[in-house]
Every structure is written in C-alpha cells, then in structure tokens.
Design a protein around this motif. Sequence first.
Motif, PDB file in Angstrom:
ATOM      1  N   TYR A   6      54.278  45.373  45.808  1.00 27.66           N
ATOM      2  CA  TYR A   6      53.539  44.642  44.779  1.00 27.66           C
ATOM      3  C   TYR A   6      52.946  45.654  43.796  1.00 27.66           C
ATOM      4  CZ  TYR A   6      53.962  40.517  47.713  1.00 27.66           C
ATOM      5  OH  TYR A   6      54.461  39.478  48.436  1.00 27.66           O
ATOM      6  N   LEU A   7      52.418  45.131  42.723  1.00 29.15           N
ATOM      7  CA  LEU A   7      51.801  45.949  41.688  1.00 29.15           C
ATOM      8  C   LEU A   7      50.346  45.541  41.528  1.00 29.15           C
ATOM      9  CD1 LEU A   7      54.611  45.516  39.011  1.00 29.15           C
ATOM     10  CD2 LEU A   7      54.364  47.435  40.593  1.00 29.15           C
ATOM     11  N   VAL A   8      49.526  46.475  41.085  1.00 27.98           N
ATOM     12  CA  VAL A   8      48.139  46.167  40.740  1.00 27.98           C
ATOM     13  C   VAL A   8      47.945  46.471  39.257  1.00 27.98           C
ATOM     14  CG1 VAL A   8      45.709  46.801  41.043  1.00 27.98           C
ATOM     15  CG2 VAL A   8      47.191  46.542  43.041  1.00 27.98           C
ATOM     16  N   LEU A  21      46.596  41.394  41.535  1.00 27.67           N
ATOM     17  CA  LEU A  21      47.730  41.739  42.392  1.00 27.67           C
ATOM     18  C   LEU A  21      48.912  40.921  41.903  1.00 27.67           C
ATOM     19  CD1 LEU A  21      48.718  43.172  45.076  1.00 27.67           C
ATOM     20  CD2 LEU A  21      48.235  40.973  46.199  1.00 27.67           C
ATOM     21  N   LEU A  22      50.005  41.603  41.563  1.00 26.49           N
ATOM     22  CA  LEU A  22      51.140  40.918  40.963  1.00 26.49           C
ATOM     23  C   LEU A  22      52.437  41.242  41.678  1.00 26.49           C
ATOM     24  CD1 LEU A  22      49.359  42.318  38.286  1.00 26.49           C
ATOM     25  CD2 LEU A  22      50.596  40.429  37.271  1.00 26.49           C
ATOM     26  N   SER A  23      53.373  40.296  41.619  1.00 22.99           N
ATOM     27  CA  SER A  23      54.725  40.568  42.090  1.00 22.99           C
ATOM     28  C   SER A  23      55.441  41.398  41.036  1.00 22.99           C
ATOM     29  CB  SER A  23      55.482  39.263  42.314  1.00 22.99           C
ATOM     30  OG  SER A  23      55.821  38.660  41.070  1.00 22.99           O
ATOM     31  N   GLU A  27      54.453  37.546  38.617  1.00 32.58           N
ATOM     32  CA  GLU A  27      53.621  36.457  39.151  1.00 32.58           C
ATOM     33  C   GLU A  27      52.274  37.006  39.625  1.00 32.58           C
ATOM     34  OE1 GLU A  27      53.523  33.239  42.859  1.00 32.58           O
ATOM     35  OE2 GLU A  27      55.222  34.624  42.637  1.00 32.58           O
ATOM     36  N   MET A  28      51.202  36.348  39.191  1.00 34.49           N
ATOM     37  CA  MET A  28      49.856  36.731  39.621  1.00 34.49           C
ATOM     38  C   MET A  28      49.607  36.157  41.014  1.00 34.49           C
ATOM     39  SD  MET A  28      46.977  38.273  38.477  1.00 34.49           S
ATOM     40  CE  MET A  28      46.835  38.050  36.696  1.00 34.49           C
ATOM     41  N   ILE A  29      49.378  37.013  41.978  1.00 36.79           N
ATOM     42  CA  ILE A  29      49.140  36.572  43.355  1.00 36.79           C
ATOM     43  C   ILE A  29      47.658  36.240  43.543  1.00 36.79           C
ATOM     44  CG2 ILE A  29      49.423  37.127  45.796  1.00 36.79           C
ATOM     45  CD1 ILE A  29      52.045  37.052  44.133  1.00 36.79           C
ATOM     46  N   LYS A  30      46.796  37.168  43.156  1.00 34.91           N
ATOM     47  CA  LYS A  30      45.351  36.915  43.206  1.00 34.91           C
ATOM     48  C   LYS A  30      44.648  37.894  42.273  1.00 34.91           C
ATOM     49  CE  LYS A  30      44.993  39.367  47.677  1.00 34.91           C
ATOM     50  NZ  LYS A  30      44.379  39.320  49.017  1.00 34.91           N
ATOM     51  N   GLU A  31      43.389  37.602  41.993  1.00 38.49           N
ATOM     52  CA  GLU A  31      42.687  38.337  40.946  1.00 38.49           C
ATOM     53  C   GLU A  31      41.200  38.462  41.273  1.00 38.49           C
ATOM     54  OE1 GLU A  31      42.032  37.829  36.081  1.00 38.49           O
ATOM     55  OE2 GLU A  31      43.074  36.283  37.254  1.00 38.49           O
ATOM     56  N   ILE A  32      40.602  39.563  40.843  1.00 39.42           N
ATOM     57  CA  ILE A  32      39.165  39.799  40.977  1.00 39.42           C
ATOM     58  C   ILE A  32      38.629  40.203  39.600  1.00 39.42           C
ATOM     59  CG2 ILE A  32      37.399  41.363  41.911  1.00 39.42           C
ATOM     60  CD1 ILE A  32      39.068  41.675  44.414  1.00 39.42           C
ATOM     61  N   ILE A  53      40.109  47.137  44.266  1.00 39.19           N
ATOM     62  CA  ILE A  53      41.552  47.267  44.487  1.00 39.19           C
ATOM     63  C   ILE A  53      41.862  47.260  45.978  1.00 39.19           C
ATOM     64  CG2 ILE A  53      43.522  48.853  44.299  1.00 39.19           C
ATOM     65  CD1 ILE A  53      42.432  49.689  41.549  1.00 39.19           C
ATOM     66  N   ASN A  54      41.074  47.974  46.757  1.00 44.64           N
ATOM     67  CA  ASN A  54      41.298  48.004  48.208  1.00 44.64           C
ATOM     68  C   ASN A  54      41.136  46.624  48.831  1.00 44.64           C
ATOM     69  OD1 ASN A  54      41.915  50.738  48.453  1.00 44.64           O
ATOM     70  ND2 ASN A  54      39.765  51.352  48.636  1.00 44.64           N
ATOM     71  N   ALA A  55      40.126  45.885  48.372  1.00 42.62           N
ATOM     72  CA  ALA A  55      39.914  44.532  48.896  1.00 42.62           C
ATOM     73  C   ALA A  55      41.055  43.602  48.495  1.00 42.62           C
ATOM     74  CB  ALA A  55      38.581  43.985  48.388  1.00 42.62           C
ATOM     75  N   LEU A  56      41.502  43.729  47.256  1.00 45.19           N
ATOM     76  CA  LEU A  56      42.552  42.854  46.725  1.00 45.19           C
ATOM     77  C   LEU A  56      43.900  43.120  47.370  1.00 45.19           C
ATOM     78  CD1 LEU A  56      42.688  40.750  44.277  1.00 45.19           C
ATOM     79  CD2 LEU A  56      43.745  42.611  43.008  1.00 45.19           C
ATOM     80  N   SER A  57      44.185  44.379  47.662  1.00 47.66           N
ATOM     81  CA  SER A  57      45.533  44.762  48.102  1.00 47.66           C
ATOM     82  C   SER A  57      45.669  44.912  49.615  1.00 47.66           C
ATOM     83  CB  SER A  57      45.934  46.071  47.422  1.00 47.66           C
ATOM     84  OG  SER A  57      45.047  47.116  47.767  1.00 47.66           O
ATOM     85  N   GLU A  58      44.610  44.597  50.337  1.00 42.54           N
ATOM     86  CA  GLU A  58      44.674  44.748  51.795  1.00 42.54           C
ATOM     87  C   GLU A  58      45.822  43.915  52.381  1.00 42.54           C
ATOM     88  OE1 GLU A  58      41.769  44.458  55.741  1.00 42.54           O
ATOM     89  OE2 GLU A  58      41.036  43.804  53.778  1.00 42.54           O
TER      90      GLU A  58
END
Length: 312
Positions: A6-8, A21-23, A27-32, A53-58
């Motif tokens: 995935y990409l940030v 967090l994006l594919s 595609e947007m997977i989730k966002e902060i 970023i660490n919380a989002l990409s865990e």
Amino acid sequence: MQQKEYLVGVDMGGTKIAIGLLSVDGEMIKEIRLDTKGHEGPEIVVNRVVEAINALSEGYEIRGIGVGVPGIVDTDHGIIRYWSTFDWRNVHLGQMLNAQLDKKITVVNDASAATWGEFNYGAGRQSKNMLFMTISTGIGGGIIFERKLYTGSNRLAGEIGHVTVNPNGPTCNCGKLGCLEVYASGVSIQRHAVDAIKKCTSMLVEMEKQEQRPIDTKMVFAAYESGDLVAQEIIEQAATYVGIVLANFIQTFNPDCIVLGGGVMKTTSRFMEKIEEVTETYVLPSYRNTYEIRRSQLFENAALIGAAHLIV
C-alpha cells in the motif's frame, strides 16, 4: 485476499495535515486528519506525523510515503527550502521522516502533488497536456506536459499565483506587486471585502452582525449570490484576473484540459462561469474549443493522492 503493498500520502497544510492509506490503484482505504501546529517547529510536527502514519498503516505493508508541502521544495533531496506560513527554512523533511519510518519518502510541492492526483484519478484523466490551478488560502498550480508532471529546470514550475496581473497593484506576501494571489485567493477576497465595507454600503455589514463573526470568503460569495454590488465587484475582479491568466497560459502552453481546485472553487457555479467567460474573451479565436475547463473532482484529497502516487 489483502494486496501486498500500500501507499501512504500526506498533505501538509497550513491548518491541517491529512494522511491517507491508499491502494496502488488510487483507492482511499482510510484517513487521519490532525492539526498542523507548525509554529511548534518541524521536529514536533514530524513526530506527530510519524505517530499518525504508524497508527494508520499498522498491519499493512507500505511501499513508500509521499508528502505534499506548500512552498519551495527541493524534491531531489526531500528538503523544504521555504514555507512562508511558519517561516520554515531548509527543513530536511525526507531525512527526518526516513529516520523514524525507514521507508522510501518523496517530498514534493503540494500543488504539484495535487496536479498529479487530478491528472491520474480526478478531473484531468484522459488529458494529454493539463494545467491545474488551486484557488484556496493562496493560489498554486501545476503542469502536465505530454502526460508527465512538468516541474521545470529547478523544479519551480507552476507558481501561477505569483503571475503579475497588475504591476501597480498591492504588495503580495512574496514581495512582488499585483500578483494574481492578491486578487483571487480566499484570503484576498476576504481582505478586499473588509476594506470595501469601510467605504461602501453592503449587505456584508448586516451578515457580519447576524452571524456574529468576522467576514470570511464564504460570506462574500453568499452576498455575491444575493446580488450585493460590493461582493459582485470583488468576486468578478477575481474571476477576471483568473481568466486572463488562464488565457495567457492557453496561448503559451496549449493544454487540452484546465482543472480548477481549492476551497474557493467549491463556492458557486457563477464564479466558474465567469472565469470561463473571461478566458474565452481574452484567448485568441484560434484557441477557442481547443481546451476544456473543469472543476476538481478530488478537491481536498488531490494532494494526498497525488503525493502517494508520485512514488509508484
């Protein structure tokens, strides 16, 4: 089955930082979103971004992180050369992030990132040569040339907001006189309105009292929609200068697509219509019908998505 990588994307704004967090397909997977608080200094801001970023990409495998930042950015070295909002100078943002995240980091100007986002996943899809202009707190832009992001010999291309439209005009934050930004940005529209009501009768005075808050850009556009003459002069002046600049770019660059984004472009369709009208008035007849002006599709997510996909 979960995809492997995935990409940030990170969009660092003057007020908010958006992290997504994006594919790899956009595609947007989730966002902060978090407050920037840039006055606290780069180190503190970077620490908060890293935590987010660490919380989002865990639990996800991250290929890389793309960061869009306002101001003058040295993309080759990941350095913010100058960000006027917080007077950040020569901040080695890429190095600071990489030290904590150990990922591939790309740092780009936010308008360039938004340009790439709109070209690949927004209103600029299927265009070949595209001009992007974002009209928000300030005015920025970017260029797609032959389906590639054009950044110029020193990666400084796209400073559309600082094109001179009136050499005898007010002083811009950049130090020049009469830049497009001093007439058409959200901050400038608000400032012109505050100055105008000191001398002219306007419904903005009553709106300010009723809403019990200072005049802002949204209020000026609401007055414009209601036929207020003061608001009309300010908004149509802004649209006129935007249209003139676009006409000049069309004749210089010959794009097939122009995308207008930023918060000001969310206000009213009449503003867009006025820009289109002025552009057609000032462009040479041979250029008419060679371009299309479109409103952004991604808006506040354009820079985030674009920054992430510049690392693919």
